[in-house]
Enzyme design. Structure first.
Site: not given
Length: 559
Positions: A75, A77, A98, A109, A277, A305, A385, A413
């Protein structure tokens, strides 16, 4: 024999990037020199009071996602790549994100600066300590704890009941051993013995207050309203009663200034504040978002999230407080995550499975419905991906088109902003269409009605159940007249329900609220569900085991 090419890590990619001096980034953003307080060559604090008079209200693009999985959705990215893509289209754009917490960075994470060629820089400095903001919040929180215990030791004029002190100490690290502690042992000189505990710093009410305040004066007033516990007569005791709101605000004075950095492609980025979150409201600071809206035509921001957590709180808490509405919502989805929601284990995600993707779309569909419920139009960012197949992509693209949902395949990415051009064009197109943004509930509704609305309209459940403890909390809240505050649900991020194992789009479930904690400074009621904890623990193999530093001071192993 062809030699296998090992892809570069995010940190390696970031370390090879050429950054612009922060003064040039500030100039590009329209920030005058006297408002820029450099922290080295590539970071700065911004004195908001020195900005030019407000001349615009930039449009807000909120990036959210489907229910996250261990497979990762990317997210942040996509958020960074979309901002760079909008800049490539000639739009005056800023990112508002954030700050990373050291708990996830050292845990499981990883960091929160994006990935590949869609990152904010300097990546390692942002992920580690970043201008000391979270440390300042930790210090302010724990200074209040010290003041509370000193008050008990010095005679307890306020008649604060040591058994009913609700304020906890904090640490910006996952440390399960500190969840419950006993303090003040060792005799009268060491203070009053009592039970205490630690939360992670990003779950502190100081962090929530920090992120919802609009000025230093507002920050001080919100801190003053924080409830720290109750008297022997069960009357609320606040920071104002202790008289330390000024001192705590003073500790936050420099941290409260938004941080300016840059994306890999030179788009100005504000990174400020970082509440979780699944515990707090999961959005960057309101003062940074408002600053970006003042300076840019488009602000790309994200909420933690999925839409059931960060986005719901962005709409019902942050946007309500800030008096603005998101113009477009981007819902990030990946084939890998859809396959997990369709029943495929993580070990088999590399195998093509069109049937599982089809089944997993039910999760995406619910998030789309939630965005529509707020009166905002969504666009799906299908984050590519390397293990995806074209047939799997086609399932999602066909579903979106059949259901009149805008969609774009993104590859930021690998390609940076260029890989987000299609998404950026869809976002710009949706901005031209009118929105009818609405909050899902009115704060004047009863707490039970507000909870029921969230469970039914956002989670797709049947209703809510309050435990005996939650009912006692509810009575106390109503007695004190706090029932008109918005709701901040503390819930697992992995499922719409309060059971993290219920993936996909479950139905027929009931959410159990086990505790309701009033956060008067932040201005919301935290409702704890399931086994959600305000101090996480480290995994069996923490990410910290891969981190190191070489003889030249260069970091390795950060993700």
């Amino acid at each position: 024999m062809t030699e296998k090419v090992v892809p570069l890590t995010d940190l390696q990619i970031a370390s090879q990037a050429t950054m612009q001096p922060i003064a040039e980034i500030a100039e590009k953003a329209g920030i005058p020199e006297n408002a820029v307080e450099p922290y080295g060559r590539y970071k700065a604090k911004i004195d908001v009071s020195q900005l030019p008079a407000k001349s615009r209200d930039g449009k807000v693009v909120l990036v959210t996602a489907i229910s996250p999985t261990p497979a990762g959705e990317g997210k942040s990215t996509v958020t960074v790549g979309l901002a760079d893509a909008l800049s490539k289209l000639g739009e005056k754009t800023m990112v508002a994100l954030r700050e990373p917490s050291l708990g996830p960075v050292m845990g499981i994470k990883g960091g929160a600066t994006g990935g590949g060629y869609a990152q904010v820089l300097p990546m390692e400095e942002i992920n580690l300590h970043f201008n000391g903001d979270i440390h300042a919040i930790t210090t302010a929180n724990n200074a209040l704890s010290a003041m509370i215990d000193n008050h008990l030791h010095q005679g307890n004029v306020l008649r604060l009941d040591p058994r009913r002190i609700t304020w906890k100490r904090v640490l910006d690290m996952n440390d399960r051993a500190l969840r419950k502690v006993t303090i003040g042992l060792g005799g009268p000189a060491q203070g009053v013995p009592r039970e205490d505990g630690f939360d992670i710093t990003v779950a502190s009410e100081i962090m929530a207050v920090f992120c919802l305040a609009t000025s230093l004066q507002d920050l001080k007033e919100r801190i003053a309203r924080i409830v720290i516990g109750y008297t022997y007569d069960k009357e609320a005791v606040t920071v104002r009663d202790l008289g330390v709101q000024g001192a705590l605000t003073l500790l936050l004075k420099e941290a409260f200034k938004p941080n300016l950095v840059q994306t890999m492609e030179g788009t100005p980025a504000l990174i400020h504040g970082g509440p979780f979150a699944n515990i707090a409201h999961g959005c960057n600071s309101l003062i940074a978002t408002n600053m970006a809206r003042q300076l840019a035509d488009i602000v790309v921001t994200e909420a933690g999230f999925g839409s059931d957590l960060g986005a719901e709180k962005f709409m019902n808490i942050k946007a309500r407080r800030g008096g603005f509405a998101p113009d477009v919502v981007v819902v990030v989805a990946t084939i890998r995550a859809l396959k997990m929601h369709g029943g495929v284990p993580k070990s088999a995600l590399g195998d093509e499975n069109v049937q599982a993707v089809t089944a997993g779309i039910a999760n995406l569909a619910k998030h789309i419905d939630t965005v529509h419920a707020f009166g905002v139009k969504p666009v799906v960012a299908l984050n590519r991906f390397i293990t995806d197949t074209s047939d799997e992509h086609q399932v999602v693209l066909n579903w979106c088109r059949a259901n009149d949902v805008k969609v774009a395949l993104t590859n930021v990415w690998e390609e940076g902003g260029e890989g987000g051009i299609a998404l950026a064009k869809e976002v710009v197109g949706l901005m031209e269409e009118p929105t009818q943004f609405t909050h899902l509930y009115d704060v004047e509704q009863s707490i039970h009605d507000k909870l029921t609305t969230i469970v039914q309209k956002v989670y797709g459940g049947e209703g809510v159940r309050l435990t005996d403890q939650a009912l006692k909390d509810l009575q106390q809240i109503e007695k004190n007249g706090w029932e008109t505050l918005p709701i901040c649900m503390a819930k697992t991020q992995y499922s719409f329900s309060d059971d993290p194992k219920l993936l996909g789009r479950p139905d027929g479930f009931t959410i159990t609220v086990r505790e309701i904690i009033p956060k008067l400074g932040a201005g919301f009621l935290v409702c704890l569900t399931g086994d959600i904890m305000t101090m996480p623990g480290l995994p069996k193999t923490p990410a910290a085991l891969k981190m190191d530093i070489d003889e030249n001071g260069n970091a390795t192993g950060l993700t």
